[in-house]
Design a protein around this motif. Structure first.
Motif, short mmCIF file in Angstrom:
data_model
loop_
_atom_site.label_atom_id
_atom_site.label_comp_id
_atom_site.label_asym_id
_atom_site.label_seq_id
_atom_site.Cartn_x
_atom_site.Cartn_y
_atom_site.Cartn_z
N GLY A 87 -4.43 -117.15 -2.08
CA GLY A 87 -3.66 -117.43 -1.73
C GLY A 87 -3.87 -118.64 -0.60
N LEU A 88 -5.34 -118.85 -0.45
CA LEU A 88 -6.01 -119.61 0.45
C LEU A 88 -6.25 -121.32 -0.07
N ARG A 89 -5.76 -121.08 -1.83
CA ARG A 89 -5.80 -122.34 -2.28
C ARG A 89 -5.74 -123.73 -1.37
N ALA A 90 -4.83 -123.90 -1.00
CA ALA A 90 -4.00 -125.46 -0.20
C ALA A 90 -5.22 -125.52 1.07
N TRP A 91 -5.21 -124.35 1.28
CA TRP A 91 -6.82 -124.54 2.62
C TRP A 91 -7.28 -124.96 1.99
N THR A 92 -8.59 -123.73 1.03
CA THR A 92 -9.75 -124.52 0.63
C THR A 92 -10.03 -125.69 0.37
N SER A 93 -9.03 -126.55 0.13
CA SER A 93 -9.22 -127.81 -1.02
C SER A 93 -9.53 -128.81 -0.03
N THR A 94 -9.90 -128.67 1.27
CA THR A 94 -9.96 -129.89 2.16
C THR A 94 -10.95 -129.16 3.28
N ARG A 95 -10.92 -127.92 3.03
CA ARG A 95 -11.89 -127.28 3.88
C ARG A 95 -12.87 -125.79 3.60
N GLU A 96 -14.43 -125.49 4.03
CA GLU A 96 -15.23 -125.25 3.06
C GLU A 96 -14.52 -123.33 4.00
N LEU A 97 -14.34 -122.54 3.26
CA LEU A 97 -13.97 -121.13 3.89
C LEU A 97 -15.63 -120.69 3.87
N PRO A 98 -16.17 -120.04 5.26
CA PRO A 98 -17.39 -119.46 5.72
C PRO A 98 -17.78 -118.49 4.42
N ARG A 99 -18.72 -118.37 3.57
CA ARG A 99 -19.13 -116.79 2.73
C ARG A 99 -19.36 -116.01 4.51
N PRO A 100 -18.86 -114.72 3.48
CA PRO A 100 -19.13 -114.17 4.27
C PRO A 100 -20.91 -113.34 4.06
N ALA A 101 -20.97 -112.60 5.65
CA ALA A 101 -23.41 -112.47 5.09
C ALA A 101 -23.33 -110.97 4.30
N ARG A 102 -24.21 -111.05 3.87
CA ARG A 102 -24.30 -110.03 2.59
C ARG A 102 -24.33 -108.55 3.11
N VAL A 103 -24.69 -107.99 4.16
CA VAL A 103 -25.01 -107.62 4.48
C VAL A 103 -24.30 -107.50 6.75
N SER A 104 -23.28 -107.14 6.56
CA SER A 104 -22.72 -107.11 8.23
C SER A 104 -23.44 -106.78 9.12
N PHE A 105 -23.33 -106.80 10.12
CA PHE A 105 -23.82 -107.20 11.65
C PHE A 105 -23.62 -105.78 12.27
N ARG A 106 -22.91 -105.32 11.19
CA ARG A 106 -22.05 -104.02 12.25
C ARG A 106 -23.58 -102.82 11.36
N ASP A 107 -23.22 -103.11 10.14
CA ASP A 107 -24.36 -102.24 9.70
C ASP A 107 -25.77 -102.34 9.24
N ARG A 108 -26.08 -103.36 9.81
CA ARG A 108 -27.38 -103.92 9.98
C ARG A 108 -28.30 -102.64 11.41
N TRP A 109 -27.39 -103.24 12.60
CA TRP A 109 -27.27 -102.58 13.23
C TRP A 109 -27.15 -101.30 13.42
N ALA A 110 -26.79 -100.17 13.00
CA ALA A 110 -26.62 -98.92 12.64
C ALA A 110 -28.29 -98.45 11.58
N LYS A 111 -28.17 -99.63 10.91
CA LYS A 111 -29.04 -98.96 9.59
C LYS A 111 -30.57 -99.45 11.17
N GLU A 112 -30.59 -100.52 12.02
CA GLU A 112 -32.21 -100.23 12.58
C GLU A 112 -32.32 -99.81 14.00
N HIS A 113 -30.99 -98.90 13.65
CA HIS A 113 -31.35 -98.17 15.21
C HIS A 113 -30.91 -96.81 15.64
N ARG A 114 -30.92 -96.47 13.66
CA ARG A 114 -31.22 -95.50 13.66
C ARG A 114 -31.98 -93.71 14.52
#
Lengths: 171, 459
Positions: free
Chosen positions: B432-459
């Motif tokens: 449903g975002l094709r019209a919006w993304t036809s002239t704009r770049e949708l940012p690619r989500p990170a492979r691992v979220s910040f929350r997951d990384r934080w949780a992993k590194e501060h275990r």
């Protein structure tokens, strides 16, 4: 300053002659025109009307009761000027009983006779001076021949007013 | 303000812009705007300090507009010019129609004026049985075509030369060549006849000096001069903000207006009128009337939008606007188009018209930068979005639904985790975002979220 004015008016598609003395100016004007010539009474060169008549041309002056009816047939309008400005280049004509507004508007050619002492450096200076003095019913600033850019933004001349404007500078 | 003339088809500004962009003839005509932009842009850039002076002069009258109008009225009266005050377009039309009827006038010649467009004066005169002829060449073409001007300086910018030939040839009842000189010569002859028989000349005014009662009028063709020279009566329609304190201020304001409007150091003709013809003069009107037009302008004083009244109608903001340059004036379905039209149309109609115009803007700030009197147009467009509610449409309903769902979801940690996880899994392929993304770049989500990384590194 006079050279700059002449260059600026030429850039606006005017023809510029002079500066020259009154006798030469009269000769230059008379030799250049033909047909019915409308003359205001503020031309700063004496004897233009007589010289035109002597050359056998028909002359229309504001004291002629047929002025309004005949002006549409005039080939040339000859006027004086109240002042001129170098930057931006333009001449200013003041309406008066002997200087009808239409003289520089209705005929297809306008000859404007300008004294070099009436040239002012900038438009802002001229406006300050004009605003302080006695104002005519109409003060008309003219940059050059009538023009339009309404047809695809390309300049075309002579849409309503004169197709040609000649400025004669008198020293 | 709407209701006369044709416009680009479409229910709202969004649809009309799409129609305009898809019109190949219009797009070809709009290429001519580049010529104007080059010349006007180059010469206007030379005077930054003049902008400051002009901006200050234009704001001086806004501090006490009523006082300056009273001063102007006194100066005009002293020169034998009658002033009429009109609070609505209807009032202004009535004043002018009454004047025309009282003098038994039949023909009116008009010099191009946005103020008379605003009150639809031409239509009112025709309805009252008078002949009203636009005499600016571009405006005449637009009138013959049954349209409205698409640009306030060059009204027929939306037409190509062959289209203009067709319009004039229909009026001439004969064939005319596709040739600028020939078409101009034909119009000159035709309109010369109109000037000679007209009873009334109607014009706008660029500046009205309060100290001397002088009216300043700018044209290139000379039609304004004819309208103020030959007819017996001259009527001026003056929006109230046209008053300036001193005639000498024209020395600053006028060169700025013309450089920004057409790139000319001064327009070809400037007419400074101080009253009707005087004793012994052979031309000029016997009587002059000035109609002060308010039309909600004074309600803007003291608001966010007060500075809009500093506008000198040069058209510079239209010429630089990425939206205007692609769709031209008719898509706005209003008298005033471009950035200044987006601001003025809703304000002058009390929000009844053009409510969607402020939304059709990239907010790129080009208009604010181009303005010779430093009106913060871009800021006003943004402020109007907050002040005027949008009319409902499917696009807007979908957009509102999206933001509502988004606001709900991200209000709770669970909702946030769920949506961001879904977003990561979709790898940026959101339905449903094709019209919006036809002239704009949708940012690619990170492979691992910040929350997951934080949780992993501060275990």
């Amino acid at each position: 300053m006079i050279d700059a004015l002449a260059a600026g008016l030429r850039a606006n598609s005017c023809t510029v002659t002079g500066p020259m003395n009154a006798d030469d100016a009269r000769t230059a004007i008379v030799e250049r025109v033909s047909g019915l010539v409308a003359c205001t009474d503020d031309i700063p060169v004496p004897g233009v009307v007589d010289a035109l008549l002597a050359r056998g041309l028909e002359v229309l002056t504001p004291d002629d009761p047929r002025w309004t009816a005949r002006l549409v047939d005039a080939a040339v309008g000859i006027t004086g000027a109240r002042l001129a400005v170098v930057q931006p280049p333009a001449i200013a004509l003041a309406a008066a009983p002997g200087a009808p507004r239409a003289t520089s508007l209705v005929p297809p050619e306008h000859v404007c006779v300008l004294r070099v002492v009436d040239v002012i450096a900038t438009f802002a200076d001229a406006m300050a001076e004009i605003a302080d003095g006695e104002l005519p019913s109409a003060l008309t600033w003219i940059g050059g021949p009538s023009r339009t850019a309404d047809l695809e933004m390309i300049t075309t001349f002579g849409v309503h007013g004169p197709r040609a404007v000649e400025v004669v500078l008198v020293s | 303000m709407t209701g006369h003339g044709i416009t680009t088809p479409g229910r709202d500004f969004h649809e009309r812009t799409a129609t305009a962009v898809a019109d190949p003839v219009l797009q070809k005509a709009l290429q001519n705007l580049d010529r104007r932009l080059r010349t006007a842009g180059e010469s206007a850039a030379a005077h930054p300090e003049w902008k400051e002076r002009a901006a200050a002069i234009r704001r001086e009258t806004l501090l006490d507009l009523d006082g300056w109008l009273d001063r102007l009225e006194r100066s005009l009266a002293a020169r034998g010019v009658e002033v009429h005050r009109a609070s609505t377009p209807g009032d202004a039309r009535r004043v002018i129609l009454d004047l025309a009827r009282a003098r038994g006038a039949r023909t009116v010649v008009k010099s191009k004026s946005m103020a008379t467009e605003e009150i639809d004066l031409g239509g009112a005169l025709e309805q009252a049985g008078l002949t009203s002829v636009e005499t600016d060449l571009g405006e005449y073409i637009v009138q013959l075509a049954g349209e409205r001007p698409s640009h306030m300086i060059t009204p027929a910018i939306h037409k190509t030369l062959p289209q203009i030939r067709d319009v004039l040839a229909r009026e001439a009842h004969t064939d005319l060549p596709v040739d600028r000189e020939a078409l101009t010569a034909w119009a000159r002859e035709r309109l010369r006849g109109e000037f000679l028989r007209a009873d009334i000349g109607i014009t706008g005014v660029n500046f009205a000096a309060a100290d001397t009662g002088t009216l300043v009028l700018v044209t290139n063709e000379g039609n304004g001069r004819f309208c103020t020279t030959l007819p017996r009566m001259h009527v001026v329609v003056m929006p109230v903000e046209k008053v300036i304190p001193r005639l000498a201020d024209v020395g600053v304001l006028l060169p700025l207006l013309t450089t920004h409007a057409t790139g000319q150091a001064l327009s070809n003709y400037v007419t400074m009128i101080s009253g009707p013809r005087r004793a012994g003069e052979l031309d000029g009107p016997d009587e002059m009337h000035v109609v002060f037009l308010d039309n909600r302008r004074r309600t803007l004083l003291g608001t966010t939008y007060e500075e809009m009244l500093a506008c000198i109608r040069c058209g510079a903001c239209l010429n630089v606007c990425p939206v205007y340059r692609n769709v031209s004036g008719h898509a706005y379905d209003a008298v005033y188009s471009g950035p200044m039209g987006k601001v003025l149309t809703p304000l002058l109609s009390g929000g009844a018209e053009g409510a969607d115009l402020p939304y059709g803007s990239t907010l790129c700030h080009a208009c604010s930068d181009a303005c010779p009197v430093k009106i913060p147009l871009s800021d006003m467009i943004l402020a109007l979005r907050a002040d005027t509610p949008e009319r409902s449409s499917p696009v807007r309903r979908r957009r509102r639904l999206f933001w509502t769902v988004w606001a709900r979801a991200w209000s709770t940690p669970r909702g946030y985790r769920l949506t961001t996880t879904l977003g990561r899994m979709s790898r940026g392929r959101v339905p449903g975002l094709r019209a919006w993304t036809s002239t704009r770049e949708l940012p690619r989500p990170a492979r691992v979220s910040f929350r997951d990384r934080w949780a992993k590194e501060h275990r």
